[in-house]
Design an enzyme around this catalytic site. Sequence first.
Site, PDB file in Angstrom:
ATOM      1  N   ARG A  28      -1.178  -4.955 -14.916  1.00 43.05           N
ATOM      2  CA  ARG A  28      -1.064  -5.684 -13.655  1.00 43.05           C
ATOM      3  C   ARG A  28      -0.988  -7.187 -13.938  1.00 43.05           C
ATOM      4  O   ARG A  28      -1.663  -7.694 -14.830  1.00 43.05           O
ATOM      5  CB  ARG A  28      -2.295  -5.355 -12.812  1.00 43.05           C
ATOM      6  CG  ARG A  28      -2.454  -6.106 -11.506  1.00 43.05           C
ATOM      7  CD  ARG A  28      -1.526  -5.585 -10.467  1.00 43.05           C
ATOM      8  NE  ARG A  28      -1.972  -5.941  -9.117  1.00 43.05           N
ATOM      9  CZ  ARG A  28      -1.154  -6.016  -8.071  1.00 43.05           C
ATOM     10  NH1 ARG A  28       0.130  -5.789  -8.221  1.00 43.05           N
ATOM     11  NH2 ARG A  28      -1.620  -6.307  -6.876  1.00 43.05           N
ATOM     12  N   THR A  46       8.229  -1.627  -4.935  1.00 46.51           N
ATOM     13  CA  THR A  46       7.422  -0.958  -5.951  1.00 46.51           C
ATOM     14  C   THR A  46       8.209   0.274  -6.354  1.00 46.51           C
ATOM     15  O   THR A  46       9.061   0.744  -5.609  1.00 46.51           O
ATOM     16  CB  THR A  46       6.026  -0.552  -5.403  1.00 46.51           C
ATOM     17  OG1 THR A  46       5.306  -1.720  -5.041  1.00 46.51           O
ATOM     18  CG2 THR A  46       5.206   0.216  -6.429  1.00 46.51           C
ATOM     19  N   THR A  95       5.630  -2.764 -10.052  1.00 44.55           N
ATOM     20  CA  THR A  95       6.004  -3.526  -8.863  1.00 44.55           C
ATOM     21  C   THR A  95       6.300  -4.981  -9.195  1.00 44.55           C
ATOM     22  O   THR A  95       5.856  -5.500 -10.224  1.00 44.55           O
ATOM     23  CB  THR A  95       4.869  -3.469  -7.814  1.00 44.55           C
ATOM     24  OG1 THR A  95       5.328  -3.990  -6.572  1.00 44.55           O
ATOM     25  CG2 THR A  95       3.652  -4.259  -8.281  1.00 44.55           C
ATOM     26  N   ASN A 116       5.995  -6.589  -6.164  1.00 50.46           N
ATOM     27  CA  ASN A 116       5.319  -6.729  -4.883  1.00 50.46           C
ATOM     28  C   ASN A 116       6.291  -6.576  -3.717  1.00 50.46           C
ATOM     29  O   ASN A 116       6.612  -5.461  -3.351  1.00 50.46           O
ATOM     30  CB  ASN A 116       4.520  -8.026  -4.785  1.00 50.46           C
ATOM     31  CG  ASN A 116       3.429  -7.954  -3.726  1.00 50.46           C
ATOM     32  OD1 ASN A 116       2.904  -6.877  -3.448  1.00 50.46           O
ATOM     33  ND2 ASN A 116       3.092  -9.068  -3.122  1.00 50.46           N
ATOM     34  N   ASP A 135      -1.355 -10.564  -3.193  1.00 49.23           N
ATOM     35  CA  ASP A 135      -2.318  -9.464  -3.133  1.00 49.23           C
ATOM     36  C   ASP A 135      -3.758  -9.935  -3.285  1.00 49.23           C
ATOM     37  O   ASP A 135      -4.687  -9.131  -3.161  1.00 49.23           O
ATOM     38  CB  ASP A 135      -1.992  -8.408  -4.195  1.00 49.23           C
ATOM     39  CG  ASP A 135      -0.851  -7.497  -3.760  1.00 49.23           C
ATOM     40  OD1 ASP A 135      -0.505  -7.509  -2.565  1.00 49.23           O
ATOM     41  OD2 ASP A 135      -0.297  -6.785  -4.623  1.00 49.23           O
ATOM     42  N   SER A 175      -4.635  -3.808  -5.955  1.00 54.09           N
ATOM     43  CA  SER A 175      -3.338  -3.146  -5.804  1.00 54.09           C
ATOM     44  C   SER A 175      -3.507  -1.806  -5.108  1.00 54.09           C
ATOM     45  O   SER A 175      -4.563  -1.180  -5.180  1.00 54.09           O
ATOM     46  CB  SER A 175      -2.703  -2.921  -7.180  1.00 54.09           C
ATOM     47  OG  SER A 175      -1.592  -2.057  -7.098  1.00 54.09           O
ATOM     48  N   SER A 176      -2.433  -1.362  -4.443  1.00 50.00           N
ATOM     49  CA  SER A 176      -2.427  -0.031  -3.825  1.00 50.00           C
ATOM     50  C   SER A 176      -1.762   1.018  -4.711  1.00 50.00           C
ATOM     51  O   SER A 176      -1.678   2.187  -4.319  1.00 50.00           O
ATOM     52  CB  SER A 176      -1.696  -0.087  -2.478  1.00 50.00           C
ATOM     53  OG  SER A 176      -2.396  -0.877  -1.555  1.00 50.00           O
ATOM     54  N   GLY A 219       5.596   1.438  -1.708  1.00 49.33           N
ATOM     55  CA  GLY A 219       5.506   1.174  -0.278  1.00 49.33           C
ATOM     56  C   GLY A 219       4.236   0.507   0.189  1.00 49.33           C
ATOM     57  O   GLY A 219       3.712   0.874   1.246  1.00 49.33           O
ATOM     58  N   GLY A 220       3.684  -0.457  -0.592  1.00 50.25           N
ATOM     59  CA  GLY A 220       2.481  -1.158  -0.147  1.00 50.25           C
ATOM     60  C   GLY A 220       1.317  -0.196   0.033  1.00 50.25           C
ATOM     61  O   GLY A 220       1.150   0.754  -0.734  1.00 50.25           O
TER      62      GLY A 220
END
Length: 578
Positions: free
Chosen positions: A85, A379, A397, A399, A425, A454-455, A477-478
């Site tokens: 990340r 993403t 991603t 973002n 984020d 992060s998701s 997709g967030g």
Amino acid sequence: MAQKTFPHACVAADHALASAIGASVLREGGNAVDAAVATSFALSVCRPYSCGIGGGGFMVIAMPPGARTRSGLLREHLRTTIDYRETAPRALTRTFFEGNPDPDAPTHGGASVGVPGHVAGMLHALDRFGTMSLGRVIQPAIDLARQGFAADDHYAKNSQEVIEWLSGTPIDAIPHGHAARRPRVDRFEYTWRRYVHAGAVAPGTPVDNHEQARVLELVRDRGRAGFYEGPVARAIVESVRADGGVLDLADLAGFVPVERAPLVGRCAGMKSLSMAPPSSGGIVLAQVLMMLERRGDLLSRAKAAGHNSPEYLHLVCEAMKHAFADRARWLGDTDFVDVPLAELMSAARIARAADTIRADGVIRTADAGVLPPPEDHGTSHLCVVDEAGGAVACTETINLIFGSLLVPSDDAGPLGFCLNNTLDDFVTRPGVPNAFGLSHARRNAPDPGKRPLSSMTPTILLSRDGERPAVLAGASGGPRIISATIQSILNMVAFDMDAVAAVAAPRAHHQWDPDTLQLEDALFASPVAERLRSLGHTVTRREPIGNAQVIRAAALADASGGWLPASDPRKGGAPDGH
């Protein structure tokens, strides 16, 4: 689309070209990590608005005893994750965005750029767990960059948001002489001209970002130094700083991927392996699945009512409320803040949360999460299974769509990739949700070297005998990454759907705040929506809810009978294998 079975090995990515490149590596005897790295570099070229070398991600790896790696045959099961990340630059302070009058600073341009981790993550994975040379796995992406590709429906559709923003009113209210004073189309000229064809991009439009091949060749020939040192590093830093950012050469040189133990949960008698923080997806997924397991009484009734029945969607979304409330209140980068993972995952706490779920009404938003609150689409996902049963689930991603929109350049011209805008984020401005409408506690505030929450939810479920990977899943997709992954997994393990049906089925989403239950069109237009309203939900329409890629074993109990892969029709990818 009919389900196809691959007896030996397969790849499910969200672009057919990338899946084909990964499958070619498998056919040549490469393992799942080799194929994942090749697929990932290919996605950097053909999904430039979703992911790539300007961003970062998470990888979950499960390999059996006897599997080949660069250091020899494994003697025991390997279960690990790689966190690459993006990190905050050293000069980024907690008040950096609070003092910036540009409302778009966290999402567009140099100020929004975190230290890219993609290249370092791929090289780390390949060096530790792969078998092939870097030249072999990266060359197909270089060739693809030189050849170009045609924009598909998803590319053209998702470009429209960027086209509208770039062609809107020029930014003229920003002090300090930043480049943001210029009209947006000039400021982000490469993205405007090359990626979205000055607003005219359509399905079938040729996309040329051959300049990225120059960067990938430097990585091929010089390894990590080809990106994090030398001309590419200087170009990234100079472009970011000229556009109001604070990234420097030491930030790039100092980036290090982190191996972390997987977050382990349970689902339908199967063990799940996912990402620990700074990913929030793993813990939200694990909490939801364990709450459903705890409330087997309600789940049995919901399953009897049918897939995507009001009873089923109500139960899943009520569990999501609890988990997303914990996400907002408690999660952050565990290298910087204390996250009570053991308490959040404890059986007693899962039981207390699950037992508040009612079949005849909703949990009030204020009551979601049983710990007290603290005081203070871009993403892409890919899955790979190799012939030995090794598995990789990987989510990456930059973002938002085309990330920061900023493409670095040097004296020879643009470098052909967008830099991320992952700093959005973080909690960039206290009390202001990010671009995905997510609220965070101050423990997710920026600090030098910190990774934002992060998701992303790359996940592997092991077979019921606990030995082999049986289900791989993840999404883009967030925050809807999490709900798309959860529902795709449940479709396979609770309703025994094949992979194609599991990812194609309509989905719902609830993220606690705002207190709305989002439904895709097929559900929103059905009697299901009215029944959910009668239970107390505020129902809204959302299309699409994530884009998932999955692979499942034909037999979940022992992961036998071949592999069933699927790429989400919402994004238009296609799996491949042999």
